[in-house]
Design an enzyme around this catalytic site. Structure first.
Site, PDB file in Angstrom:
ATOM      1  N   ASP A   9      10.371 -13.176 -43.785  1.00  0.00           N
ATOM      2  CA  ASP A   9      11.463 -12.487 -44.418  1.00  0.00           C
ATOM      3  C   ASP A   9      11.903 -13.767 -45.262  1.00  0.00           C
ATOM      4  OD1 ASP A   9      14.153 -11.004 -43.074  1.00  0.00           O
ATOM      5  OD2 ASP A   9      14.485 -12.794 -44.535  1.00  0.00           O
ATOM      6  N   ASP A 109      13.073  -7.708 -48.771  1.00  0.00           N
ATOM      7  CA  ASP A 109      12.478  -9.039 -48.685  1.00  0.00           C
ATOM      8  C   ASP A 109      11.705  -9.220 -47.229  1.00  0.00           C
ATOM      9  OD1 ASP A 109      14.763  -9.065 -46.866  1.00  0.00           O
ATOM     10  OD2 ASP A 109      15.312 -10.990 -47.504  1.00  0.00           O
ATOM     11  N   GLU A 110      11.275  -8.206 -46.489  1.00  0.00           N
ATOM     12  CA  GLU A 110      10.612  -8.461 -45.334  1.00  0.00           C
ATOM     13  C   GLU A 110       9.403  -7.433 -45.248  1.00  0.00           C
ATOM     14  OE1 GLU A 110      12.669  -7.238 -41.734  1.00  0.00           O
ATOM     15  OE2 GLU A 110      14.454  -6.397 -42.891  1.00  0.00           O
TER      16      GLU A 110
HETATM   17  P1  TTP Z   1      18.783 -10.204 -45.191  1.00  0.00           P
HETATM   18  O1  TTP Z   1      17.489 -10.577 -45.050  1.00  0.00           O
HETATM   19  O2  TTP Z   1      19.610  -9.731 -44.537  1.00  0.00           O
HETATM   20  O3  TTP Z   1      19.835 -11.735 -45.763  1.00  0.00           O
HETATM   21  P2  TTP Z   1      19.114 -12.767 -46.950  1.00  0.00           P
HETATM   22  O4  TTP Z   1      17.789 -12.662 -47.200  1.00  0.00           O
HETATM   23  O5  TTP Z   1      20.229 -12.846 -47.803  1.00  0.00           O
HETATM   24  O6  TTP Z   1      19.545 -14.049 -45.795  1.00  0.00           O
HETATM   25  P3  TTP Z   1      18.374 -14.647 -44.645  1.00  0.00           P
HETATM   26  O7  TTP Z   1      18.235 -16.044 -44.893  1.00  0.00           O
HETATM   27  O8  TTP Z   1      19.487 -14.400 -43.680  1.00  0.00           O
HETATM   28  O9  TTP Z   1      17.470 -13.662 -44.373  1.00  0.00           O
HETATM   29  O10 TTP Z   1      18.901  -9.193 -46.514  1.00  0.00           O
HETATM   30  C1  TTP Z   1      17.961  -9.320 -47.748  1.00  0.00           C
HETATM   31  C2  TTP Z   1      18.913  -9.009 -49.080  1.00  0.00           C
HETATM   32  O11 TTP Z   1      19.374  -7.603 -48.867  1.00  0.00           O
HETATM   33  C3  TTP Z   1      19.968  -9.930 -49.176  1.00  0.00           C
HETATM   34  O12 TTP Z   1      19.491 -11.109 -50.083  1.00  0.00           O
HETATM   35  C4  TTP Z   1      20.992  -9.190 -49.980  1.00  0.00           C
HETATM   36  C5  TTP Z   1      20.706  -7.731 -49.523  1.00  0.00           C
HETATM   37  N1  TTP Z   1      21.891  -7.426 -48.751  1.00  0.00           N
HETATM   38  C6  TTP Z   1      23.062  -6.603 -49.216  1.00  0.00           C
HETATM   39  O13 TTP Z   1      23.013  -6.178 -50.155  1.00  0.00           O
HETATM   40  N2  TTP Z   1      24.130  -6.404 -48.473  1.00  0.00           N
HETATM   41  C7  TTP Z   1      23.962  -6.956 -47.056  1.00  0.00           C
HETATM   42  O14 TTP Z   1      24.906  -6.627 -46.333  1.00  0.00           O
HETATM   43  C8  TTP Z   1      23.012  -7.573 -46.410  1.00  0.00           C
HETATM   44  C9  TTP Z   1      22.977  -8.020 -45.149  1.00  0.00           C
HETATM   45  C10 TTP Z   1      21.911  -7.725 -47.271  1.00  0.00           C
HETATM   46 CA    CA Z   2      16.132 -12.236 -45.836  1.00  0.00          CA
END
Ligand code: TTP
Ligand code: CA
Length: 366
Positions: A9, A109-110
């Site tokens: 991720d 992103d995962e």
């Molecule tokens: P996530 O993997 O949930 O969050 P992240 O990568 O920003 O942070 P983390 O370090 O905790 O992994 O989500 C991936 C992407 O999806 C994030 O960069 C932006 C998008 N996203 C939204 O647009 N709205 C949301 O509510 C969430 C949770 C994510």
């Molecule tokens: Ca992420």
């Protein structure tokens, strides 16, 4: 042989991409927003970097609220550009999928992956491969990510969660229960707010608590399927395999130019072979596309895309080359920098006789 499953991720993904594009903002709170356009500041936070999170900014929060929290901290507010993150995502996913036995994209992103065969069930061998993946992503894209390794998808996902930011967490099979037990049950993959509320009602707070709950009670409250999944998840014995993505949602080709340039003839010349193979791929797969995009990575490594979306799915591969000139002209006009890498993508793929064309066909036939 012991199963070795991984989950990767990217950390604060959209905001991190913005930092890589413009490193001068790194030390400030960075907030990526979706503006709804009603008033100047209406909309919500998509994500933010850790500087902003430390000041209580959260995904989904109104932009106005985030600005208030950051008022004295010189924030950088950026409009979300989905296309840009897609391009980076695609390159990262390629780096991962090349290095694993089975690859399953799980979001922008995962991804999950399986390393059982190449690591021969050995977790230290798997950790080396995983570290290689992290290094490749950092070297090629400048991005940090978190990776978890474990005997199931649930364990791997919790591992990457615990490794955030930037870490690699190996949960050895024999230590799985010790790792899972103390975690709050809300962290388990598949436990949403509804399930969490019921678990709370029956007094289950931790994963260990869940693993000791009477199966009959779980079945009564959640039904057989979810009930038995919850029990397996809680002991890290869920058996879901990593499923290779069979249905592509887009095809693309990207090439590095021989010299940096903004000459369109040159760009199209060097991309010609890639576009021919993209056309062939489209024909062979029997897919139609609705959106077609020109992609340019500039000398400062920032990305520009220009897209065109058609009203109905397009089958004709000739349209790929036909659209290229107009899209790349627009793209070059949008910047004064040279292009370093260029690419082309067709997306919103559907089977040529899809639901929509089928119903159109039936209507016409009447
Ligand atoms: P996530 O993997 O949930 O969050 P992240 O990568 O920003 O942070 P983390 O370090 O905790 O992994 O989500 C991936 C992407 O999806 C994030 O960069 C932006 C998008 N996203 C939204 O647009 N709205 C949301 O509510 C969430 C949770 C994510
Ligand atoms: Ca992420």
């Amino acid at each position: 042989m012991a199963r070795v499953i991984g989950h990767i991720d990217l950390d604060y993904f959209y905001a991190q991409v913005e930092e890589v594009e413009n490193p001068s903002i790194k030390d400030r709170p960075v907030v990526v927003c979706v503006f709804s356009g009603r008033t100047e500041d209406s909309g919500v936070v998509s994500t933010s970097n850790y500087k902003a999170r430390a000041l209580n900014v959260k995904s989904g929060m109104p932009i106005v609220a985030a600005k208030k929290k950051l008022a004295d901290h010189d924030p950088v507010i950026i409009e979300m550009e989905h296309e840009k993150y897609e391009v980076v995502s695609e390159r990262v996913m390629d780096l991962v999928s090349e290095r694993v036995d089975v690859f399953e994209k799980a979001g922008i992103d995962e991804a999950f992956f399986d390393l059982t065969t190449s690591a021969k069930g050995d977790y230290s061998a798997a950790a080396k491969i995983a570290q290689g993946i992290k290094d490749a992503i950092l070297q090629n894209e400048g991005l940090i990510c978190s990776v978890g390794l474990g005997r199931s998808k649930v364990v791997a996902k919790l591992g990457s969660d615990s490794a955030k930011p930037g870490g690699l967490m190996t949960v050895l099979p024999e230590l799985t229960e010790a790792f899972l037990g103390p975690l709050p049950v809300t962290r388990l993959y598949g436990v949403g707010p509804k399930t969490a509320a019921v678990l709370d009602e029956i007094g289950v707070k931790t994963v260990e608590g869940l693993s000791r709950t009477d199966p009959v009670l779980l079945e009564r409250r959640f039904g057989r399927k979810l009930g038995s999944y919850l029990l397996m998840a809680a002991s890290g014995t869920d058996t879901d395999p990593v499923l290779a993505n069979l249905e592509p949602t887009q095809f693309s080709r990207i090439v590095t130019l021989r010299h940096d340039t903004r000459n369109i003839r040159d760009v199209l010349g060097q991309l010609a072979e890639g576009m021919t193979s993209l056309q062939a791929k489209l024909v062979n797969s029997g897919k139609s596309f609705r959106t077609i995009s020109a992609i340019g990575i500039l000398t400062d490594l920032s990305t520009r895309t220009k897209s065109k979306t058609f009203d109905t799915p397009i089958k004709d591969p000739a349209l790929i080359k036909e659209s290229a000139l107009a899209l790349f002209s627009d793209l070059v006009k949008s910047t004064d920098k040279d292009l370093r890498r260029v690419g082309f993508r067709v997306s919103e793929l559907s089977d040529s006789m899809n639901q929509r064309s089928l119903s159109e066909f039936l209507q016409k036939g009447r």
